[in-house]
Design a protein around this motif. Structure first.
Motif, mmCIF file in Angstrom:
data_model
loop_
_atom_site.group_PDB
_atom_site.id
_atom_site.type_symbol
_atom_site.label_atom_id
_atom_site.label_comp_id
_atom_site.label_asym_id
_atom_site.label_seq_id
_atom_site.Cartn_x
_atom_site.Cartn_y
_atom_site.Cartn_z
ATOM 1 N N SER A 323 0.827 -1.209 0.000
ATOM 2 C CA SER A 323 0.000 0.000 0.000
ATOM 3 C C SER A 323 0.859 1.257 0.000
ATOM 4 O O SER A 323 0.583 2.214 -0.728
ATOM 5 C CB SER A 323 -0.927 -0.017 1.214
ATOM 6 N N GLU A 324 1.924 1.244 0.804
ATOM 7 C CA GLU A 324 2.820 2.409 0.850
ATOM 8 C C GLU A 324 3.564 2.592 -0.465
ATOM 9 O O GLU A 324 3.710 3.716 -0.958
ATOM 10 C CB GLU A 324 3.804 2.244 2.018
ATOM 11 N N GLN A 327 1.212 4.024 -3.103
ATOM 12 C CA GLN A 327 0.959 5.453 -2.900
ATOM 13 C C GLN A 327 2.095 6.296 -3.455
ATOM 14 O O GLN A 327 1.868 7.322 -4.119
ATOM 15 C CB GLN A 327 0.772 5.734 -1.409
ATOM 16 N N ARG A 360 -3.492 -2.204 -6.108
ATOM 17 C CA ARG A 360 -4.715 -1.650 -5.505
ATOM 18 C C ARG A 360 -4.494 -0.226 -5.022
ATOM 19 O O ARG A 360 -5.310 0.675 -5.268
ATOM 20 C CB ARG A 360 -5.182 -2.539 -4.350
ATOM 21 N N ALA A 361 -3.379 -0.019 -4.318
ATOM 22 C CA ALA A 361 -3.089 1.326 -3.817
ATOM 23 C C ALA A 361 -2.815 2.292 -4.956
ATOM 24 O O ALA A 361 -3.217 3.462 -4.900
ATOM 25 C CB ALA A 361 -1.896 1.274 -2.862
ATOM 26 N N GLN A 364 -6.055 3.325 -6.400
ATOM 27 C CA GLN A 364 -6.777 4.183 -5.459
ATOM 28 C C GLN A 364 -6.273 5.619 -5.492
ATOM 29 O O GLN A 364 -7.059 6.569 -5.391
ATOM 30 C CB GLN A 364 -6.645 3.612 -4.044
ATOM 31 N N HIS A 365 -4.966 5.795 -5.658
ATOM 32 C CA HIS A 365 -4.377 7.129 -5.554
ATOM 33 C C HIS A 365 -4.171 7.808 -6.907
ATOM 34 O O HIS A 365 -3.911 9.014 -6.947
ATOM 35 C CB HIS A 365 -3.047 7.053 -4.801
#
Length: 413
Positions: A323-324, A327, A360-361, A364-365
């Motif tokens: 996730s990080e 991003q 996924r991240a 999302q971003h």
């Protein structure tokens, strides 16, 4: 090699060189082609093509032959042109933080050997150069196909006495080998060590940027002109291919994705910052986070096995790390707009349990209009990637290097 075929760099020379590159690229991509097929694919006139092919054949770069009898059609056999694998070879070396990797290719850009050896993080440069020399010797004698894995491959045909230069990747930003930055990294004497060992000029660059180059030339992103490469290893870094050209940046500082801040209140980073991606996603950082979450594995292999077995602490850590990473990659994508993101390094061996959270991240971003234009892929060249990138730098033939500063090798002592 092409860089040694012309002494002057005027408009006519550059035009001829572009024609040579076009012919060579077609032969690399399609294999043996007749003159008629080359003419149709290249768009060059018969006169120009005849002149270019004659020059390449005269230098031994291209060879002519006819198909074997069993594959010929009726009538007079058509002569085919192909790259001459014996025309030359190039060698690349990757001095990673805790390992040395070497690779060699022939003039047809076929990998004819690669090898690697792990070492302690504090090993001296003379000792690292000795490892590189020993690994290349194993390739020259055909005694190792893949020293890193312990497997034997087919005998290599590396002739160290025929080398014209060596491309070398090292950790960290690369400017002038004699600069204060180079002295701080301890690499200011590296070119001299390598010249004494191999007797040829040396080209230095950042090893993750060279891995990006290799993935864009031979690997996962060979079909894209805009590529973001991220390597997750003992350090975190990467490289950018923008508009079909490798981007080096001012003072060679492009691709330092590991020093983008993820957590402003996080741990101190060796770069002087706080909470950098490298403090969250490097191998040591991931293993520390895993153990803090209750994981029992003590090394990367054990951690990857735990993730493969769906152990909860391993999966939870990879979900957060992914996730990080996603991003950070989204922010970089907004700046440069790549079509392909390639994720490499030892941590990428976790496979989908890391790549899926990253994707996924990322989705999302990213801005909605950009989400369907970015393809996330795992690197394909493995540990030899940076060494292969060093070879591409030496050849300086790829269109990816068209806007890259022409490498000026250190002169022989």
């Amino acid at each position: 090699m092409l860089s040694g075929m012309h002494e002057h760099d005027g408009p006519l020379t550059r035009l001829r060189r572009s024609h040579e590159h076009r012919v060579l690229d077609l032969l690399r991509k399609h294999g043996p082609l007749s003159r008629a097929e080359l003419g149709a694919r290249s768009g060059l006139s018969r006169t120009t093509l005849h002149d270019i092919v004659a020059g390449l054949a005269g230098s031994g770069t291209v060879v002519a032959g006819t198909p074997h009898a069993e594959v010929r059609k009726r009538g007079r056999p058509v002569e085919k042109l192909s790259l001459n694998p014996a025309a030359g070879e190039a060698v690349g070396i990757d001095f990673a933080r805790r390992a040395v990797h070497v690779a060699a290719i022939n003039f047809a850009h076929e990998v004819i050997g690669s090898a690697g050896e792990a070492h302690a993080a504090d090993l001296s440069w003379p000792e690292r150069v000795d490892i590189a020399g020993r690994l290349l010797t194993t390739l020259a004698t055909g005694s190792a196909g893949d020293a890193a894995s312990g497997r034997r491959g087919r005998p290599a045909a590396v002739h160290l006495d025929a080398l014209s230069a060596i491309g070398v990747g090292v950790v960290g930003p690369i400017t002038d080998p004699g600069s204060e930055n180079a002295r701080a990294q301890g690499i200011d004497g590296l070119p001299d060590l390598l010249r004494k060992q191999f007797g040829v000029p040396v080209l230095l660059d950042n090893n993750t940027r060279l891995a990006a180059l290799a993935e864009a030339v031979w690997g996962a992103a060979a079909d894209s002109s805009d590529v973001l490469y991220l390597r997750l290893s003992h350090g975190v870094g990467g490289g950018l291919v923008v508009g079909g050209a490798l981007h080096r940046g001012r003072y060679g500082l492009s691709g330092e994705f590991g020093h983008i801040t993820v957590d402003p209140t996080g741990r101190s980073c060796e770069c002087g910052g706080t909470g950098c991606l490298e403090t969250r996603a490097s191998l040591d950082a991931v293993l520390n986070r895993y153990r803090e979450a209750g994981g029992r594995a003590t090394d990367l292999a054990g951690f990857l096995d735990a993730a493969s077995d769906a152990e909860r602490p391993a999966l939870e850590v990879l979900e957060r790390v992914g996730s990080e990473i996603g991003q950070v990659l989204a922010a970089v994508c907004h700046a440069v707009g790549p079509g392909v993101i390639v994720v490499g390094g030892e941590l990428a061996e976790a496979g989908p349990v890391l790549l899926e959270p990253i994707e996924r991240a990322l989705r999302q971003h990213l801005m909605p209009m950009a989400r369907r234009h970015v393809d996330v892929r795992r690197a394909t060249l493995g540990e030899a990637g940076s060494a292969l990138g060093g070879i591409a730098l030496v050849l300086h033939e790829s269109p990816l290097l068209s806007h890259y500063p022409q490498p000026v090798p250190e002169e022989n002592a």
